[in-house]
Every structure is written in C-alpha cells, then in structure tokens.
Design an enzyme around this catalytic site. Structure first.
Site, mmCIF file in Angstrom:
data_model
loop_
_atom_site.group_PDB
_atom_site.id
_atom_site.type_symbol
_atom_site.label_atom_id
_atom_site.label_comp_id
_atom_site.label_asym_id
_atom_site.label_seq_id
_atom_site.Cartn_x
_atom_site.Cartn_y
_atom_site.Cartn_z
ATOM 1 N N GLY A 189 0.501 -4.870 0.935
ATOM 2 C CA GLY A 189 -0.735 -4.967 0.157
ATOM 3 C C GLY A 189 -0.542 -5.721 -1.162
ATOM 4 C CB ALA A 242 -0.884 -0.015 1.235
ATOM 5 C CD GLU A 280 -2.500 -7.198 3.264
ATOM 6 O OE1 GLU A 280 -2.073 -6.092 2.888
ATOM 7 O OE2 GLU A 280 -3.194 -7.353 4.281
ATOM 8 C CD GLU A 312 1.941 -5.221 5.850
ATOM 9 O OE1 GLU A 312 2.713 -6.161 6.139
ATOM 10 O OE2 GLU A 312 1.185 -5.250 4.866
HETATM 11 N N1 COA Z 1 4.630 3.094 -0.965
HETATM 12 C C1 COA Z 1 5.055 4.249 -1.520
HETATM 13 N N2 COA Z 1 6.186 4.326 -2.226
HETATM 14 C C2 COA Z 1 6.919 3.214 -2.371
HETATM 15 C C3 COA Z 1 6.537 1.989 -1.807
HETATM 16 C C4 COA Z 1 5.337 1.951 -1.066
HETATM 17 N N3 COA Z 1 4.888 0.828 -0.503
HETATM 18 N N4 COA Z 1 7.479 1.056 -2.114
HETATM 19 C C5 COA Z 1 8.401 1.688 -2.858
HETATM 20 N N5 COA Z 1 8.073 2.992 -3.015
HETATM 21 C C6 COA Z 1 8.800 4.029 -3.756
HETATM 22 C C7 COA Z 1 10.042 4.500 -3.017
HETATM 23 O O1 COA Z 1 9.705 5.482 -2.049
HETATM 24 C C8 COA Z 1 10.836 5.067 -4.174
HETATM 25 O O2 COA Z 1 10.291 6.318 -4.520
HETATM 26 P P1 COA Z 1 11.281 7.574 -4.848
HETATM 27 O O3 COA Z 1 12.091 7.101 -6.026
HETATM 28 O O4 COA Z 1 10.336 8.686 -5.181
HETATM 29 O O5 COA Z 1 12.117 7.769 -3.635
HETATM 30 C C9 COA Z 1 10.521 4.119 -5.317
HETATM 31 O O6 COA Z 1 9.300 3.482 -4.968
HETATM 32 C C10 COA Z 1 11.561 3.030 -5.529
HETATM 33 O O7 COA Z 1 11.759 2.370 -4.294
HETATM 34 P P2 COA Z 1 13.205 2.183 -3.612
HETATM 35 O O8 COA Z 1 12.983 1.964 -2.155
HETATM 36 O O9 COA Z 1 14.115 3.295 -4.006
HETATM 37 O O10 COA Z 1 13.682 0.840 -4.335
HETATM 38 P P3 COA Z 1 14.677 -0.262 -3.760
HETATM 39 O O11 COA Z 1 15.002 -1.166 -4.905
HETATM 40 O O12 COA Z 1 15.809 0.377 -3.039
HETATM 41 O O13 COA Z 1 13.826 -1.084 -2.658
HETATM 42 C C11 COA Z 1 11.844 -2.180 -1.816
HETATM 43 C C12 COA Z 1 12.682 -1.817 -3.049
HETATM 44 C C13 COA Z 1 10.575 -2.829 -2.290
HETATM 45 C C14 COA Z 1 12.647 -3.186 -0.930
HETATM 46 C C15 COA Z 1 11.559 -0.896 -1.002
HETATM 47 O O14 COA Z 1 11.020 0.067 -1.889
HETATM 48 C C16 COA Z 1 10.576 -1.082 0.116
HETATM 49 O O15 COA Z 1 10.928 -1.594 1.160
HETATM 50 N N6 COA Z 1 9.318 -0.622 -0.087
HETATM 51 C C17 COA Z 1 8.311 -0.638 0.927
HETATM 52 C C18 COA Z 1 7.735 -2.023 1.100
HETATM 53 C C19 COA Z 1 6.715 -2.018 2.220
HETATM 54 O O16 COA Z 1 6.990 -1.740 3.355
HETATM 55 N N7 COA Z 1 5.489 -2.341 1.835
HETATM 56 C C20 COA Z 1 4.397 -2.445 2.764
HETATM 57 C C21 COA Z 1 3.674 -1.168 2.836
HETATM 58 S S1 COA Z 1 2.295 -1.339 3.915
#
Ligand code: COA
Length: 261
Positions: free
Chosen positions: A112, A67, A115, A135
């Site tokens: 999400g 999400a 999910e 989360e």
């Molecule tokens: N919501 C909003 N933005 C998100 C996102 C999310 N769940 N997951 C990734 N993004 C965004 C990042 O903020 C980044 O945006 P920016 O370029 O404007 O800074 C972009 O997507 C790329 O993500 P980034 O973190 O730079 O890529 P990465 O390869 O270093 O890492 C992940 C990838 C998936 C490991 C990491 O993005 C992450 O941990 N995301 C969150 C996952 C999460 O907690 N999901 C559950 C949410 S309830």
C-alpha cells in the site's frame, strides 16, 4: 479523549505537509490512517490557501511499509472487497486532487505504500528508498490500485515481473523504469526539492494545474475520452480571469498575478 491522529499535518507558505506517523510499525497504513487521509484530501481541494501537498513517512526507514498486515490477517471475502474498494477510493481522491501532490519516499514504499506513492502526482525518493509489491508473499495481491497504476506507469512487462516476484526495486531501478521524478541523498534534500517544484507550480495559474490533473488522469481512464476532456478543459480555461491576466501580462511584458479565478 480525542483519538490521536496518525497523519501529522502542517501548512506553511501554501504547502500542506503530511507525515504518516506510525514509525514503530514502519508507517503501515491501517483503516484509521486511510480514513484520515480521505478526510484531509476532501478538504484540500476546497481550501484555497493550500496550493500543493507533500506526503512523507515519519523517520528515516520507511515511507509506508504497506497496509497493516494485522488488519489484513483478519479479512473475510466480503470485508476484503470493501477493504480494497475503500483503499482504491482514497487513493483515487489523492490522484485526482487539483493541487499537485508529491510523495517524498524516504525508505520502504511497499504494498500500500508503493500504491500510495504512485497515486501521487510525482515522486522524489531518497537514496535508501525501496519500492515493491510484496503481497504475493502473503497470499494476496495489491488491492489499492497497484496492479493498475503500476502497469500504467511502467508498462506491462516490468509491472508483471514486480507484481509476480514481490521483488523490491532500489532507487536506480525505480528511476530507470520511470517511477521517479528525482533522487535526493536524504529526506531533508528531498523535501527541499519537492518545495522547489511546488513553488514553481504555485506561480502558475491554479485552474490550469487542476485541469492538467484531470487531463493526465483521463489517459488512464478507459471510459474517458482524454482529447475531449482536454478540449473541454481548454475551453473552460478561457472563461477564467487568470486566462485574461496571463495573456495580458505577457503582452504587457510583466509577470502575471494569478488569482485562481
Ligand atoms: N503491517 C504491519 N506491521 C508492519 C508492516 C506492515 N505492513 N511492516 C512492518 N511492520 C512492523 C513489523 O511487524 C515490526 O513490528 P514489531 O516491532 O512490533 O514486531 C515493525 O514494523 C518493524 O518491522 P521489521 O520487520 O522488524 O523491520 P525490518 O527492518 O526487519 O524489515 C521490512 C522491514 C519492510 C522489509 C519488513 O517489515 C516487511 O517485510 N514488512 C512487510 C511489507 C509488506 O509485506 N507490505 C505489504 C503489506 S500488504
């Protein structure tokens, strides 16, 4: 100007292809995306020309990375409950769709995204896919049904570990836990596999497929008697034209011509 859609959709040969397209944000689900998903699935059941659905994420890196954390970061107690209930409602619509829904998981399926994948009827993952419910790293818990569906799917022991640690699973781990139907080397091959499965299902009686969805879902609904739902659905089948056609075709040693009636 009409608002740009986040979910790209295209129907070809009876299959609705949905692509969550917010690639710069790793296809994170915001409120608008969920609303689009809800509207799409509300139409799918009624549209006879759609016989199956494939959901994937744009690009090669993510199915859906969760999400949208920007939206999550601004919640209060009242709208947080609504946020979770709305997500649960949308994913329940996906899960109870009477057409088979396959997630092609082409990278991160987190929060999400995981999910959503587990609300679909089947999952085909590419070798770079990663599953997880991170989360707990944000001070929240899954709110779109993840604590329930993951536990139903893989059992309490491993689900509790995944939910509490926030660890990601690679495809081999996900496969070993029974989360996946198939693993394919890349997105193209995964979509081809999904098409192969859907084409096979499309040759069967459509009403039977919808009833199988209802009966399988009843296993997980604490307020339903699945055996009764199975018996009722079985009885409804024999009222259909397709039941007459299917049994007649067998006895006449020919292929059935099902009409979904
Ligand atoms: N919501 C909003 N933005 C998100 C996102 C999310 N769940 N997951 C990734 N993004 C965004 C990042 O903020 C980044 O945006 P920016 O370029 O404007 O800074 C972009 O997507 C790329 O993500 P980034 O973190 O730079 O890529 P990465 O390869 O270093 O890492 C992940 C990838 C998936 C490991 C990491 O993005 C992450 O941990 N995301 C969150 C996952 C999460 O907690 N999901 C559950 C949410 S309830």
């Amino acid at each position: 100007m009409a608002e740009q859609k986040i979910i790209l959709s295209e129907t070809k040969d009876g299959i609705l292809y949905l692509t969550i397209s917010r690639e710069p944000k790793l296809n994170a689900l915001n409120f608008n995306t969920l609303e689009e998903l809800k509207n799409i699935f509300n139409e799918v059941n009624d549209n006879k020309s759609i016989r199956g659905v494939i959901i994937t994420g744009a690009g090669e890196k993510a199915f859906v990375a969760g999400a949208d954390i920007n939206e999550i970061s601004e919640l209060n107690e009242l709208n947080a409950r609504k946020f979770a209930e709305f997500g649960q409602e949308v994913f329940e619509i996906v899960e109870s769709c009477h057409k088979p829904v396959i997630a092609v998981v082409n990278g991160y399926a987190l929060g999400g995204g995981c999910e959503l994948a587990i609300a679909c009827h089947m999952r085909i993952a590419t070798t770079n896919a990663k599953f997880g419910q991170p989360e707990v790293n944000l001070g929240i818990i899954p709110g779109y049904g993840g604590t329930q569906r993951l536990t139903h799917l893989i059992g309490r022991t491993k689900a509790t570990e995944i939910l509490m640690t926030g660890d990601m699973l690679d495809v081999n781990e996900a496969q070993a836990l029974g989360l996946l139907n198939h693993i394919e080397p890349n997105k193209e091959a995964a979509i081809a596999k999904a098409e192969e499965i859907l084409k096979k299902i499309m040759s069967k009686a459509p009403l039977s497929i919808g009833m199988i969805v209802d009966c399988v879902n009843a296993v997980y609904a604490s307020d339903e008697n699945g055996y009764q739902i199975e018996a009722n659905s079985f009885a409804r089948c024999v009222k259909s034209e397709d039941y007459r056609e299917g049994t007649k075709a067998f006895l006449e040693k020919r292929k059935p011509n099902f009409k979904g009636e």
